[in-house]
Design a protein around this motif. Sequence first.
Motif, short mmCIF file in Angstrom:
data_model
loop_
_atom_site.label_atom_id
_atom_site.label_comp_id
_atom_site.label_asym_id
_atom_site.label_seq_id
_atom_site.Cartn_x
_atom_site.Cartn_y
_atom_site.Cartn_z
N GLU A 63 -2.27 9.06 3.25
CA GLU A 63 -1.33 8.54 4.18
C GLU A 63 -2.27 8.20 5.46
N LYS A 64 -3.09 9.26 5.84
CA LYS A 64 -4.20 8.91 7.10
C LYS A 64 -4.78 7.59 6.96
N SER A 65 -5.20 7.30 5.67
CA SER A 65 -5.97 6.20 5.22
C SER A 65 -5.13 4.81 5.63
N ILE A 66 -4.02 5.03 5.15
CA ILE A 66 -3.12 3.92 5.34
C ILE A 66 -2.55 3.50 6.58
N MET A 101 0.77 -1.20 -0.05
CA MET A 101 -0.22 -0.01 -0.17
C MET A 101 0.96 1.30 0.17
N SER A 102 0.79 2.02 -0.99
CA SER A 102 1.59 3.32 -1.03
C SER A 102 0.55 4.28 -1.30
N PRO A 103 0.97 5.40 -0.37
CA PRO A 103 0.16 6.94 -0.81
C PRO A 103 0.18 7.28 -2.01
N GLU A 104 1.49 7.08 -2.74
CA GLU A 104 1.52 7.75 -4.29
C GLU A 104 0.83 6.93 -5.21
N ASP A 105 0.67 5.80 -4.94
CA ASP A 105 -0.14 4.94 -5.89
C ASP A 105 -1.63 5.07 -5.83
N MET A 106 -1.94 5.28 -4.40
CA MET A 106 -3.21 5.73 -4.12
C MET A 106 -3.78 7.19 -4.72
N VAL A 107 -2.91 7.88 -4.61
CA VAL A 107 -3.12 9.28 -5.23
C VAL A 107 -3.17 9.28 -6.69
N ARG A 108 -2.14 8.51 -7.32
CA ARG A 108 -2.24 8.41 -8.92
C ARG A 108 -3.26 7.63 -9.34
N ASP A 109 -4.06 6.95 -8.64
CA ASP A 109 -5.28 6.18 -9.03
C ASP A 109 -6.21 7.12 -9.15
N ASP A 110 -6.10 8.40 -8.50
CA ASP A 110 -7.10 9.57 -8.50
C ASP A 110 -6.92 10.66 -9.36
N LEU A 111 -5.47 11.00 -9.36
CA LEU A 111 -5.08 12.26 -10.26
C LEU A 111 -3.64 12.04 -10.44
N ARG A 112 -3.17 12.46 -11.60
CA ARG A 112 -1.81 12.38 -11.99
C ARG A 112 -0.84 13.47 -12.05
N GLU A 113 -1.36 14.71 -12.00
CA GLU A 113 -0.71 16.04 -11.82
C GLU A 113 -0.67 16.66 -10.61
N ASP A 114 -0.32 17.81 -10.50
CA ASP A 114 -0.37 18.59 -9.33
C ASP A 114 -1.73 18.97 -8.73
N ILE A 115 -2.54 19.30 -9.73
CA ILE A 115 -3.71 19.83 -9.38
C ILE A 115 -4.82 19.33 -10.39
N ARG A 116 -6.06 18.98 -10.19
CA ARG A 116 -7.04 18.45 -10.93
C ARG A 116 -8.28 19.35 -10.79
N LEU A 117 -8.65 19.80 -12.03
CA LEU A 117 -9.93 20.34 -12.14
C LEU A 117 -10.96 19.73 -12.79
N SER A 118 -11.93 19.27 -12.20
CA SER A 118 -13.03 18.41 -13.10
C SER A 118 -14.41 18.67 -12.87
#
Length: 388
Positions: free
Chosen positions: A248-251, A23-40
């Motif tokens: 990080e908090k979830s993990i 389990m990696s915070p980076e992998d969890m984040v990259r599953d959600d967004l891939r750059e610094d800011i996401r506007l959706s």
Amino acid sequence: MTIFTLGATGILFMVVATVCSCMSPEDMVRDDLREDIRLSVDSWADPMYPERALNKIQQNNPLTEELKEQLLQIGGVKDIDVDMAVNVRLDGPTEADGRPPASGITGVSARALEALRDYVAEGSLDDPSLAEGTGIILGEKFRDRYEEMKDWKPGNTIRMELMDGENLLQKEFRIAAVVNGPGSYGGTWLAMPADALQSLCETNLTDCLEITVESGMEKSAAEEVRHLTADLEYLEIRTYAEAYEEAEKSIGILLSICYGVLLIFGLIGILNLVNTMINSVYVRRRELGMLQAIGMSERQTVNMLQMEGLFYTMGTLALSLGLGSLLGYGAFLWSKKTGIFSIMNYRYPVVPALVLAAAVLTVQLLVTYLVNQSFRKQSLIDRIRFAE
């Protein structure tokens, strides 16, 4: 039986430790967004709020070219990647209530499509049908959710309805590839090149702007993006820093729960080892006394008890680290396939494995020492007469 019991506890420890280490915070984040800011686009699939449906919002899409140009003028913003999306109804599989599954096609940018090459399980992203708008990329996790879809392979044709504003478009697509990648790269559901998807529809299908920011300016850029879009409806802003902190908090919570439960199992196993070794010496006091009476030294007695403890220890570690590591890798493959905790990369639990080995060895040495100290308190005559 002792070795089997301790080994089973160790195997469970290694399996859970492997999943936790993957389990990696980076992998969890990259599953959600891939750059610094996401506007959706912040859309919902809720019959109580039909105005929040993606196809409704896209009829007056707030993510316009003008907004994109304004975002590029913000200090620190280097680039903006545009992703598209359209809701679809698949022909074939059904939900439990008999309805066709509601899904969507993600129109991924050229950059995201290139990154998705690392996650191709079947087929190829070089298939010309993708650029032509007649091919589609199928997510492996999505395919495995439905029994009717499990035999879908590259080359098969699938039919669906595209919800282009108020219009329903009947389309057929040829599966070009099956992937198992992060959702932010379009690797979870259905995907195709963004330009090809937009060419099929009349409404503005822009669903997400992935904003790349210069290092050190992420926070100020995010504040300016929020200020710029404050008056626009149906938009959601998410930053990499915020998502990473949440991950990080979830993990951390999951690790606390998992290792807490394993600690209880470990204590039970250690008590079993202690009880076995103490009982083994207790019931053999006369035998050990006879051996010492005919010349066995105290040092030889201690060495014999240490070898017995080492037998339990080595058997336990062989099962725990050997079979436990193999089953742990199997748990990783299953987690990756199902997408649990956004696990993507294998990481062997080196620290938990060393802690397990050190704990078992320490307990064995400590128990041997305490048993020997207790054994020495009795006289040789008392030990020989124990069974009488």
